[in-house]
Design an enzyme around this catalytic site. Structure first.
Site, PDB file in Angstrom:
ATOM      1  CB  ILE A  12      -0.957   0.011   1.222  1.00 25.37           C
ATOM      2  CG1 ILE A  12      -1.780  -1.280   1.274  1.00 25.37           C
ATOM      3  CG2 ILE A  12      -1.879   1.218   1.167  1.00 25.37           C
ATOM      4  CD1 ILE A  12      -2.615  -1.444   2.539  1.00 25.37           C
ATOM      5  CG  LEU A  37      14.353  -2.735   1.474  1.00 20.91           C
ATOM      6  CD1 LEU A  37      15.590  -2.700   0.576  1.00 20.91           C
ATOM      7  CD2 LEU A  37      13.087  -2.634   0.599  1.00 20.91           C
ATOM      8  CG  ASP A  59      13.941  -1.730  12.529  1.00 24.32           C
ATOM      9  OD1 ASP A  59      12.888  -1.216  12.976  1.00 24.32           O
ATOM     10  OD2 ASP A  59      14.211  -2.936  12.636  1.00 24.32           O
ATOM     11  CB  THR A 123      -6.105  -2.893  10.115  1.00 28.89           C
ATOM     12  OG1 THR A 123      -6.954  -3.968   9.731  1.00 28.89           O
ATOM     13  CG2 THR A 123      -5.547  -3.230  11.505  1.00 28.89           C
ATOM     14  CG  ASP A 124     -11.138  -4.095   8.568  1.00 29.92           C
ATOM     15  OD1 ASP A 124     -10.078  -4.705   8.800  1.00 29.92           O
ATOM     16  OD2 ASP A 124     -11.899  -4.387   7.628  1.00 29.92           O
ATOM     17  CD  GLU A 125      -7.299  -8.338  10.283  1.00 29.45           C
ATOM     18  OE1 GLU A 125      -6.733  -8.905  11.219  1.00 29.45           O
ATOM     19  OE2 GLU A 125      -7.237  -8.728   9.106  1.00 29.45           O
ATOM     20  CE1 TYR A 147      -1.267  -6.193  10.875  1.00 28.15           C
ATOM     21  CE2 TYR A 147      -3.563  -6.909  10.764  1.00 28.15           C
ATOM     22  CZ  TYR A 147      -2.559  -6.018  10.412  1.00 28.15           C
ATOM     23  OH  TYR A 147      -2.850  -4.944   9.595  1.00 28.15           O
ATOM     24  CE  LYS A 151      -1.614  -1.560  11.784  1.00 28.35           C
ATOM     25  NZ  LYS A 151      -0.542  -0.797  11.104  1.00 28.35           N
ATOM     26  CG  ASN A 246     -12.599 -15.765   2.911  1.00 30.44           C
ATOM     27  OD1 ASN A 246     -12.501 -14.588   2.556  1.00 30.44           O
ATOM     28  ND2 ASN A 246     -12.184 -16.201   4.090  1.00 30.44           N
TER      29      ASN A 246
END
Ligand code: NAD
Ligand code: DAU
Length: 326
Positions: A12, A37, A59, A123-125, A147, A151, A246
């Site tokens: 993104i 990277l 970093d 994120t929506d998560e 994850y 976030k 899905n």
């Protein structure tokens, strides 16, 4: 204006930078990209010879480097993260180190360096699974995976830097992005590249989980609106408006690649698999004029074509993924 963009060798962030560099508007910013990277970042995603782009490999936890770059930056857009849920289930520590500690290092650098605006990409998560309805920005945070927990932690830190120090922080929470240059571990590029290679696709469980799909260029439009028109200390949901199970998504991908259901293998479900995410993005619409412009079927067809035409981009990445799992 100098814009520091983190994580822009990834999916993104690189789309965001390519879009900003394509503009010749008089106020188009100079861009410095800071990216470590990792396996997910690739210099092939960036126009490195562009006169308004500087790339720095490093970093976001490197205090000295971050201090130097935030000291030179007017604004920061922060995409860098460990982003794949399945990897966070098999090993969470990099997620805490990059997503939590790295974000705090950047926020501190931005504060000390006098950065005027800091856009934190989330994120929506972070809202967790919602069986019905859609999450507004004040919905409880109930992340399920390491994850999404990392976030959510970084969102809270970002908002705390606003509340405590008055740093102009703006947080975006978007749904599942799709488009070109997405690393082939995520469901759409994984399934498309497997199908193009004649392989099976691994559908988790019954395929009943629902995601809202957002074209990466619509997401970028939302991020730019938040950066240029948003308000300090505010959270903005950015949705795509195309909710699919899905199973439905897999059907469309099979059709696009001219394949049948016998190419689908039902595999063990993801641990703690969230059933559904859905964000209410009416705040971004009414305050900022945001609306997703891409029709999903057309965007998906273009994305499949991109993977069909750009084997040299993804074949080395899939070879490396194969070696990782060997
Ligand atoms: P990505 O995995 O494709 O790219 C992440 C980039 O961050 C890579 O270039 C990587 O090298 C870099 N990076 C990782 N750790 C770093 C570190 N410690 N220091 C510097 N750079 C580092 O991710 P993406 O899909 O482009 O996601 C970008 C952001 O958007 C993330 O914050 C993610 O949580 C969020 N997001 C993604 C989606 C999605 O559908 N992909 C949806 C909602 C939110
Ligand atoms: O909702 C936003 C999030 O979307 C982002 O914050 C994450 O960074 C991004 O990775 C994405 O998370 P998901 O877990 O939703 O994306 P993923 O592509 O991994 O999986 C999408 C759905 O497809 C999910 O329900 C799991 C399923 N899936 C995934 C893979 C990789 C499969 O059925 N098979 C697979 O092999």
């Amino acid at each position: 204006m100098n814009l520091l963009v983190t994580g822009a060798a990834g999916f993104i962030g690189s789309a965001y930078v390519r879009t900003l560099l394509a503009s010749d508007a008089p106020d188009a910013p100079d861009i410095t990209v800071l990216d470590k990277l990792t396996y997910a970042g690739s210099l092939d995603n960036l126009p490195l010879d562009h006169p308004r782009l500087e790339f720095v490999q490093g970093d976001i936890r490197d205090t000295e480097l971050v201090g130097k770059l935030t000291g030179q930056a007017d604004q920061v857009v922060h995409f860098a993260a460990e982003s794949h849920v399945d990897r966070s289930i098999t090993g969470a520590s990099d997620f805490v180190l990059t997503n939590v500690v790295g974000t705090q290092t950047l926020l501190e650098g931005a504060l000390r360096g006098g950065v005027s605006t800091f856009v934190h990409i989330s994120t929506d998560e972070v809202y967790g699974s919602v069986d019905s309805g859609s999450s507004t920005e004040d919905h409880l945070l109930r992340p399920s995976s390491p994850y999404s927990a990392s976030k959510a932690s970084s969102d809270l830190l970002a908002l705390a830097y606003h509340r405590t120090h008055g740093l102009d922080v703006r947080v975006t929470r978007c749904s599942n992005n799709y488009g070109p240059h997405q690393f082939p571990e995520k469901v759409i590029p994984l399934f498309v590249t497997n199908l193009l290679d004649g392989h099976q696709v691994p559908l988790y469980g019954e395929g009943a989980n629902v995601r809202d799909w957002l074209h990466v260029d619509d997401h970028i439009q939302g991020v730019e609106l938040v950066r240029t028109k948003g308000r300090p200390g505010e959270v903005y949901n950015i949705g795509g408006g195309t909710e699919l199970s899905n199973r439905e998504l897999t059907g469309l991908l099979l059709e696009s690649c001219g394949a049948d259901w016998d190419r689908v293998t039902h595999v063990e479900d993801r641990k703690g698999h969230d059933l559904r995410y859905s964000v209410d993005w009416s705040k971004a619409r009414t305050e900022l004029g945001y609306r997703p412009r891409h029709d999903f079927r057309a965007g998906l067809a273009e994305t499949v074509d991109w993977y069909r035409d750009n084997r040299s981009w993804w074949e080395p990445l899939k070879r490396r993924m194969g070696e990782e799992h060997a």
